[in-house]
Design a protein around this motif. Structure first.
Motif, PDB file in Angstrom:
ATOM      1  N   LYS A 232       0.833  -1.203   0.000  1.00  0.00           N
ATOM      2  CA  LYS A 232       0.000   0.000   0.000  1.00  0.00           C
ATOM      3  C   LYS A 232       0.872   1.259   0.000  1.00  0.00           C
ATOM      4  CE  LYS A 232      -3.848   2.233   2.318  1.00  0.00           C
ATOM      5  NZ  LYS A 232      -4.808   2.192   3.421  1.00  0.00           N
ATOM      6  N   ARG A 233       1.947   1.246   0.775  1.00  0.00           N
ATOM      7  CA  ARG A 233       2.840   2.418   0.814  1.00  0.00           C
ATOM      8  C   ARG A 233       3.469   2.658  -0.555  1.00  0.00           C
ATOM      9  NH1 ARG A 233       1.274   5.927   3.634  1.00  0.00           N
ATOM     10  NH2 ARG A 233       2.998   7.003   2.661  1.00  0.00           N
ATOM     11  N   ILE A 234       3.850   1.591  -1.243  1.00  0.00           N
ATOM     12  CA  ILE A 234       4.427   1.743  -2.584  1.00  0.00           C
ATOM     13  C   ILE A 234       3.408   2.381  -3.518  1.00  0.00           C
ATOM     14  CG2 ILE A 234       5.247   0.470  -4.596  1.00  0.00           C
ATOM     15  CD1 ILE A 234       6.515  -1.538  -2.597  1.00  0.00           C
ATOM     16  N   LEU A 235       2.166   1.919  -3.463  1.00  0.00           N
ATOM     17  CA  LEU A 235       1.113   2.480  -4.302  1.00  0.00           C
ATOM     18  C   LEU A 235       0.874   3.951  -3.985  1.00  0.00           C
ATOM     19  CD1 LEU A 235      -1.536  -0.394  -4.290  1.00  0.00           C
ATOM     20  CD2 LEU A 235      -0.131   0.355  -6.207  1.00  0.00           C
ATOM     21  N   ILE A 236       0.781   4.267  -2.703  1.00  0.00           N
ATOM     22  CA  ILE A 236       0.497   5.640  -2.291  1.00  0.00           C
ATOM     23  C   ILE A 236       1.651   6.567  -2.653  1.00  0.00           C
ATOM     24  CG2 ILE A 236       0.151   7.126  -0.274  1.00  0.00           C
ATOM     25  CD1 ILE A 236      -1.497   4.828   0.921  1.00  0.00           C
ATOM     26  N   ASN A 237       2.880   6.095  -2.453  1.00  0.00           N
ATOM     27  CA  ASN A 237       4.036   6.925  -2.796  1.00  0.00           C
ATOM     28  C   ASN A 237       4.096   7.213  -4.285  1.00  0.00           C
ATOM     29  OD1 ASN A 237       4.922   7.146  -0.158  1.00  0.00           O
ATOM     30  ND2 ASN A 237       6.267   5.370  -0.308  1.00  0.00           N
ATOM     31  N   GLU A 238       3.778   6.228  -5.088  1.00  0.00           N
ATOM     32  CA  GLU A 238       3.791   6.426  -6.539  1.00  0.00           C
ATOM     33  C   GLU A 238       2.675   7.382  -6.953  1.00  0.00           C
ATOM     34  OE1 GLU A 238       5.030   6.021 -10.525  1.00  0.00           O
ATOM     35  OE2 GLU A 238       6.013   5.704  -8.594  1.00  0.00           O
ATOM     36  N   ARG A 239       1.488   7.221  -6.367  1.00  0.00           N
ATOM     37  CA  ARG A 239       0.377   8.133  -6.658  1.00  0.00           C
ATOM     38  C   ARG A 239       0.755   9.571  -6.314  1.00  0.00           C
ATOM     39  NH1 ARG A 239      -4.085   7.796  -2.486  1.00  0.00           N
ATOM     40  NH2 ARG A 239      -2.636   9.219  -1.523  1.00  0.00           N
ATOM     41  N   ASN A 240       1.355   9.759  -5.136  1.00  0.00           N
ATOM     42  CA  ASN A 240       1.746  11.096  -4.704  1.00  0.00           C
ATOM     43  C   ASN A 240       2.847  11.675  -5.583  1.00  0.00           C
ATOM     44  OD1 ASN A 240      -0.125  10.929  -2.693  1.00  0.00           O
ATOM     45  ND2 ASN A 240       1.347  10.435  -1.084  1.00  0.00           N
ATOM     46  N   ARG A 241       3.785  10.814  -6.014  1.00  0.00           N
ATOM     47  CA  ARG A 241       4.867  11.282  -6.880  1.00  0.00           C
ATOM     48  C   ARG A 241       4.303  11.813  -8.200  1.00  0.00           C
ATOM     49  NH1 ARG A 241       8.016   9.805 -11.094  1.00  0.00           N
ATOM     50  NH2 ARG A 241       6.782   7.939 -11.490  1.00  0.00           N
TER      51      ARG A 241
END
Length: 107
Positions: free
Chosen positions: A23-32
């Motif tokens: 989930k953190r990987i997904l959220i970080n990519e979305r935010n990036r």
């Protein structure tokens, strides 16, 4: 929908060990991607605004000044939205807006 499939491939390349790491990987990519959109859009609109100002400086036509003011309001809007979403620090946003306004004032 399509971005989630691409992001799922991203998770596999990072080899997340548990659900929260995925989930953190997904959220970080979305935010990036969101940050990149706001930053690049502000840069692009700023360049267009500066071109409009140069046209106004040469022509001294009131309609060109109005065009520059409209572009300035679009840049302001995007900077404010980016600041609200923590893409820009509030002081950075204020500095960018101040610099753009002062350029219109001296034009």
């Amino acid at each position: 929908p399509n971005i989630k499939l691409k992001l799922k491939g991203l998770i596999n390349s990072f080899m997340a060990n548990n659900a929260s790491a995925e989930k953190r990987i997904l959220i970080n990519e979305r935010n990036r991607l969101q940050n990149r959109f706001y930053k690049s859009s502000v840069r692009t609109l700023t360049k267009l605004y500066l071109k409009d100002l140069e046209v106004y400086k040469i022509s001294r036509n009131p309609s060109d000044k109005e065009k520059a003011k409209n572009r300035l309001s679009l840049v302001y809007s995007l900077i404010d939205k980016g600041s609200k979403r923590n893409v820009f620090h509030k002081n950075t946003a204020a500095r960018k807006k101040s610099k753009l306004a002062s350029q219109l004032k001296i034009a």
